[in-house]
Design a protein around this motif. Structure first.
Motif, PDB file in Angstrom:
ATOM      1  N   ALA A 205       7.796   6.036   5.683  1.00  0.00           N
ATOM      2  CA  ALA A 205       7.881   4.631   6.088  1.00  0.00           C
ATOM      3  C   ALA A 205       9.217   4.335   6.758  1.00  0.00           C
ATOM      4  O   ALA A 205       9.281   3.622   7.770  1.00  0.00           O
ATOM      5  CB  ALA A 205       7.686   3.730   4.870  1.00  0.00           C
ATOM      6  N   VAL A 206      10.295   4.870   6.223  1.00  0.00           N
ATOM      7  CA  VAL A 206      11.616   4.649   6.819  1.00  0.00           C
ATOM      8  C   VAL A 206      11.682   5.247   8.221  1.00  0.00           C
ATOM      9  O   VAL A 206      12.208   4.621   9.163  1.00  0.00           O
ATOM     10  CB  VAL A 206      12.709   5.245   5.907  1.00  0.00           C
ATOM     11  CG1 VAL A 206      14.059   5.243   6.602  1.00  0.00           C
ATOM     12  CG2 VAL A 206      12.793   4.470   4.603  1.00  0.00           C
ATOM     13  N   LEU A 207      11.152   6.439   8.394  1.00  0.00           N
ATOM     14  CA  LEU A 207      11.168   7.073   9.717  1.00  0.00           C
ATOM     15  C   LEU A 207      10.295   6.307  10.714  1.00  0.00           C
ATOM     16  O   LEU A 207      10.656   6.171  11.892  1.00  0.00           O
ATOM     17  CB  LEU A 207      10.688   8.516   9.593  1.00  0.00           C
ATOM     18  CG  LEU A 207      11.611   9.454   8.796  1.00  0.00           C
ATOM     19  CD1 LEU A 207      10.956  10.802   8.582  1.00  0.00           C
ATOM     20  CD2 LEU A 207      12.951   9.620   9.502  1.00  0.00           C
ATOM     21  N   LEU A 208       9.150   5.774  10.253  1.00  0.00           N
ATOM     22  CA  LEU A 208       8.308   4.972  11.134  1.00  0.00           C
ATOM     23  C   LEU A 208       9.003   3.674  11.524  1.00  0.00           C
ATOM     24  O   LEU A 208       8.913   3.223  12.678  1.00  0.00           O
ATOM     25  CB  LEU A 208       6.975   4.681  10.453  1.00  0.00           C
ATOM     26  CG  LEU A 208       5.998   5.858  10.355  1.00  0.00           C
ATOM     27  CD1 LEU A 208       4.850   5.525   9.421  1.00  0.00           C
ATOM     28  CD2 LEU A 208       5.473   6.225  11.744  1.00  0.00           C
TER      29      LEU A 208
ATOM     30  N   GLU B 219       2.169   0.676  10.211  1.00  0.00           N
ATOM     31  CA  GLU B 219       1.956   1.823   9.329  1.00  0.00           C
ATOM     32  C   GLU B 219       3.073   1.938   8.294  1.00  0.00           C
ATOM     33  O   GLU B 219       2.826   2.281   7.126  1.00  0.00           O
ATOM     34  CB  GLU B 219       1.872   3.101  10.144  1.00  0.00           C
ATOM     35  CG  GLU B 219       1.478   4.318   9.312  1.00  0.00           C
ATOM     36  CD  GLU B 219       1.333   5.581  10.156  1.00  0.00           C
ATOM     37  OE1 GLU B 219       1.108   6.659   9.579  1.00  0.00           O
ATOM     38  OE2 GLU B 219       1.446   5.465  11.404  1.00  0.00           O
ATOM     39  N   ALA B 220       4.296   1.625   8.698  1.00  0.00           N
ATOM     40  CA  ALA B 220       5.411   1.659   7.751  1.00  0.00           C
ATOM     41  C   ALA B 220       5.226   0.607   6.660  1.00  0.00           C
ATOM     42  O   ALA B 220       5.493   0.866   5.475  1.00  0.00           O
ATOM     43  CB  ALA B 220       6.734   1.433   8.489  1.00  0.00           C
ATOM     44  N   VAL B 221       4.776  -0.590   7.037  1.00  0.00           N
ATOM     45  CA  VAL B 221       4.531  -1.633   6.036  1.00  0.00           C
ATOM     46  C   VAL B 221       3.408  -1.224   5.088  1.00  0.00           C
ATOM     47  O   VAL B 221       3.446  -1.507   3.885  1.00  0.00           O
ATOM     48  CB  VAL B 221       4.203  -2.970   6.732  1.00  0.00           C
ATOM     49  CG1 VAL B 221       3.767  -4.014   5.724  1.00  0.00           C
ATOM     50  CG2 VAL B 221       5.422  -3.463   7.507  1.00  0.00           C
ATOM     51  N   LYS B 222       2.425  -0.528   5.607  1.00  0.00           N
ATOM     52  CA  LYS B 222       1.325  -0.065   4.768  1.00  0.00           C
ATOM     53  C   LYS B 222       1.808   0.970   3.757  1.00  0.00           C
ATOM     54  O   LYS B 222       1.372   0.980   2.593  1.00  0.00           O
ATOM     55  CB  LYS B 222       0.222   0.528   5.646  1.00  0.00           C
ATOM     56  CG  LYS B 222      -1.015   0.959   4.878  1.00  0.00           C
ATOM     57  CD  LYS B 222      -2.073   1.493   5.819  1.00  0.00           C
ATOM     58  CE  LYS B 222      -3.313   1.953   5.054  1.00  0.00           C
ATOM     59  NZ  LYS B 222      -4.354   2.488   5.965  1.00  0.00           N
ATOM     60  N   LEU B 223       2.714   1.858   4.177  1.00  0.00           N
ATOM     61  CA  LEU B 223       3.226   2.879   3.273  1.00  0.00           C
ATOM     62  C   LEU B 223       4.221   2.304   2.268  1.00  0.00           C
ATOM     63  O   LEU B 223       4.245   2.740   1.103  1.00  0.00           O
ATOM     64  CB  LEU B 223       3.898   3.999   4.078  1.00  0.00           C
ATOM     65  CG  LEU B 223       2.975   4.867   4.926  1.00  0.00           C
ATOM     66  CD1 LEU B 223       3.792   5.817   5.800  1.00  0.00           C
ATOM     67  CD2 LEU B 223       2.002   5.645   4.057  1.00  0.00           C
TER      68      LEU B 223
ATOM     69  N   LEU C 198       9.604  -2.521   2.345  1.00  0.00           N
ATOM     70  CA  LEU C 198      10.580  -2.134   3.374  1.00  0.00           C
ATOM     71  C   LEU C 198      10.798  -3.330   4.302  1.00  0.00           C
ATOM     72  O   LEU C 198       9.989  -3.608   5.202  1.00  0.00           O
ATOM     73  CB  LEU C 198      10.075  -0.920   4.141  1.00  0.00           C
ATOM     74  CG  LEU C 198      11.049  -0.275   5.131  1.00  0.00           C
ATOM     75  CD1 LEU C 198      12.326   0.159   4.449  1.00  0.00           C
ATOM     76  CD2 LEU C 198      10.399   0.909   5.834  1.00  0.00           C
ATOM     77  N   THR C 199      11.880  -4.038   4.089  1.00  0.00           N
ATOM     78  CA  THR C 199      12.139  -5.296   4.789  1.00  0.00           C
ATOM     79  C   THR C 199      12.219  -5.143   6.305  1.00  0.00           C
ATOM     80  O   THR C 199      11.614  -5.938   7.032  1.00  0.00           O
ATOM     81  CB  THR C 199      13.428  -5.920   4.243  1.00  0.00           C
ATOM     82  OG1 THR C 199      13.247  -6.196   2.850  1.00  0.00           O
ATOM     83  CG2 THR C 199      13.765  -7.204   4.964  1.00  0.00           C
ATOM     84  N   PRO C 200      12.964  -4.176   6.850  1.00  0.00           N
ATOM     85  CA  PRO C 200      13.067  -4.101   8.327  1.00  0.00           C
ATOM     86  C   PRO C 200      11.713  -3.921   9.007  1.00  0.00           C
ATOM     87  O   PRO C 200      11.454  -4.527  10.051  1.00  0.00           O
ATOM     88  CB  PRO C 200      13.974  -2.890   8.545  1.00  0.00           C
ATOM     89  CG  PRO C 200      14.733  -2.736   7.276  1.00  0.00           C
ATOM     90  CD  PRO C 200      13.802  -3.160   6.200  1.00  0.00           C
ATOM     91  N   ALA C 201      10.838  -3.091   8.418  1.00  0.00           N
ATOM     92  CA  ALA C 201       9.521  -2.878   9.027  1.00  0.00           C
ATOM     93  C   ALA C 201       8.686  -4.152   8.971  1.00  0.00           C
ATOM     94  O   ALA C 201       8.020  -4.516   9.950  1.00  0.00           O
ATOM     95  CB  ALA C 201       8.806  -1.736   8.313  1.00  0.00           C
ATOM     96  N   ALA C 202       8.713  -4.857   7.828  1.00  0.00           N
ATOM     97  CA  ALA C 202       7.924  -6.085   7.702  1.00  0.00           C
ATOM     98  C   ALA C 202       8.427  -7.166   8.651  1.00  0.00           C
ATOM     99  O   ALA C 202       7.632  -7.863   9.305  1.00  0.00           O
ATOM    100  CB  ALA C 202       7.970  -6.572   6.257  1.00  0.00           C
TER     101      ALA C 202
END
Length: 558
Positions: free
Chosen positions: A228-231, A252-256, A260-264
């Motif tokens: 998730a971090v890498l995505l 996909e990162a939010v799904k994993l 994870l605040t930055p992805a959301a």
């Protein structure tokens, strides 16, 4: 017990055979070379057994005699091998103890007795590392590459030495070679992951993470989080160049990792930019339930372009209902209320948070509230001063580094997913503010008072004899100050009569004393007469140095 049973079985068989022969008597006749030998069957059987025993005994003696040279050679090799392994063991203990002299001595013994053993090469390499001889260490590790059983160990040692001298290209080559030869090596897979993340090759890093998960070098939860971090890092990198790819990676990162605040935040903003406000709001609300964050709140309030301040306040109210007790909810709602000019609601929202200890953001919001509602410069300065001493708010922290934005890799250690949203450790202890002092400005009935120059009265004494300075700490003599003209006193209110009379008493006592200073004597030191602060002025702190005369607002007299 089993051996006893075997012995009993053998003796039973012999006894049975003897009885069987005794029950069946007979004669044995042997004619050989003109000699005739006649005996019974029992005696003949005993003779055959005795002859076989004698033959075996003679064979054993002959074998021992002819095997003495090789036995001596084997014994010598065994002694040398034992001494060599003893030297290796003592050398390892000396290395663990940090004794390079003893380690070098035992390494020489091991090299003399067991030169071809893998442990001897390892001892030689570690002794060279302990002594600081990098060239000898690399030579020992390179010698390990020629033996199949020590090839991976040699690659590990060369990798470590390459990193020590800063040759990252060589270190990466050794790690690649080690993974090709043995894919289950944990250190090689971790090294390749670090190289890919530091180079910003997020796709190759994801491949390394998936390989580690497949080999069970990392648990499933850790692997999902790292993916998730890498995505999220890839989405942030590709946002401007390939928005569709960036949005897919962020979703996909939010799904994993829903927390994870930055992805959301990135996925919510990109969805709202595409006009999918409902999906963006739902995604941001889910992320807010997992981990409240200012970026999530900002993306949620900006999800619908063109909203008025009251609409943003309503959205903030909806968001804060998901986590009403969280401090982030209080700050978001108070900020939206200030923008909507709902000042009373902002005060009521901030009051519980201030009662528990005002943080920097809370003090800044109070300063913004005072300026927007009353335009009170004194109150604003007071809250800004409190903000400099207030506890810090949460921030992105990794390896002691405090950052205002998230990064996938720590710039200090190069570790993946190192940043954590937490309160940074305080370097200096700040005394907590008094509760009554913090909550004082939340009362609307408090009268606002501004500082005016006319409210400060200055009095010039005729002659003031300065007190003698202590002999232990002489101070430099100040420059002569020109006494300004005495302004004409105006009638003062009754509330200010007492302070003026109190300040005039030291002047009268000074006038009663005889003037002993001559015209050419050193001019007296200036005297500062204290004046009470206005109620809304926080005044200087106890630990701060007194301000300069030209900035203090008081008059100096000499």
């Amino acid at each position: 017990m089993v051996r006893v049973l075997v012995y009993l079985a053998v003796f039973a068989c012999l006894a049975f055979g003897a009885v069987w022969l005794a029950d069946r008597p007979g004669e044995v006749s042997v004619l050989w070379q003109g000699y005739r030998i006649e005996t019974s069957v029992a005696i003949a059987a005993i003779g055959v057994v005795a002859l076989a025993f004698i033959v075996l005994l003679v064979w054993a003696v002959l074998r021992f005699v002819f095997g003495l040279p090789s036995a001596f050679s084997l014994s010598s090799r065994a002694r040398r091998r034992a001494r060599g392994f003893e030297a290796v063991s003592r050398g390892m203990v000396a290395i663990g103890a940090g004794d390079p002299v003893a380690a070098g001595r035992h390494t020489g013994e091991a090299r003399r007795f067991v030169p071809n053993e893998p442990l001897t090469l390892l001892l030689e390499a570690q002794t060279a590392q302990l002594s600081g001889d990098r060239g000898q260490a690399e030579a020992a590790f390179k010698a390990m590459l020629d033996r199949p059983e020590t090839r991976v160990l040699g690659l590990r040692g060369l990798f470590v030495e390459a990193k020590r001298r800063g040759d990252m290209a060589a270190a990466r080559a050794f790690a690649d070679d080690a993974v090709r030869r043995s894919p289950s090596l944990a250190w090689a897979n971790d090294a390749l992951l670090d190289f890919h993340t530091n180079a910003g090759d997020w796709q190759a890093a994801r491949t390394a993470v998936e390989r580690r998960a497949a080999l069970r070098l990392a648990d499933k939860a850790e692997a999902r989080r790292q993916r998730a971090v890498l995505l999220a890092a890839e989405a942030l990198q590709e946002r401007d160049r390939e928005p569709e790819k960036a949005l897919a990676a962020a979703l996909e990162a939010v799904k994993l990792a829903p927390s994870l605040t930055p992805a959301a935040a990135l996925a919510g903003r990109m969805l709202s930019e595409r006009g999918d406000v409902r999906k963006a709001s739902k995604l941001l609300e889910t992320a807010w339930r997992e981990a409240p964050h200012p970026d999530i709140a900002a993306a949620y309030l900006d999800a619908r372009p063109g909203d008025s301040a009251l609409d943003r306040l309503n959205r903030a109210t909806t968001l804060t209902k998901l986590r009403p007790a969280d401090p982030e909810s209080v700050l978001v709602l108070a900020g939206a209320a200030i923008q909507a000019r709902e000042f009373q609601k902002a005060r009521e929202t901030l009051k519980p948070l201030l009662a528990g200890g005002a943080s920097v953001r809370a003090c800044l919001l109070m300063a913004e509230l005072e300026e927007a509602e009353h335009g009170a410069a004194g109150r604003v300065r007071e809250w800004l001063a409190r903000a400099t001493r207030a506890p810090h708010d949460a921030a992105w922290v990794a390896d002691g580094l405090v950052s205002d934005h998230w990064m996938p890799v720590s710039p200090i250690s190069g570790r993946l997913d190192a940043f954590v949203w937490t309160v940074p450790p305080a370097t200096l202890g700040n005394p907590p503010q008094a509760l009554d002092d913090v909550l004082f400005d939340l009362d609307d009935s408090t009268k606002l008072i501004e500082i005016k120059p006319a409210s400060v009265t200055t009095i010039e004494p005729a002659a003031v004899v300065p007190p003698p300075a202590p002999k232990e700490e002489p101070k430099p003599e100040p420059a002569a100050a020109v006494a300004p003209a005495v302004p004409k006193e105006e009638p003062k209110p009754a509330a200010e009569a007492k302070p003026a009379e109190a300040m005039a008493e030291p002047v009268k006592q000074a006038e009663a004393k005889p003037a002993v200073a001559a015209r050419d004597a050193t001019p007296p030191k200036p005297v500062i007469f204290p004046v009470a602060h206005a109620p809304d002025d926080p005044g200087p702190d106890e630990e701060e140095t007194p301000p300069e005369p030209k900035k203090s607002g008081f008059r100096l007299f000499g």
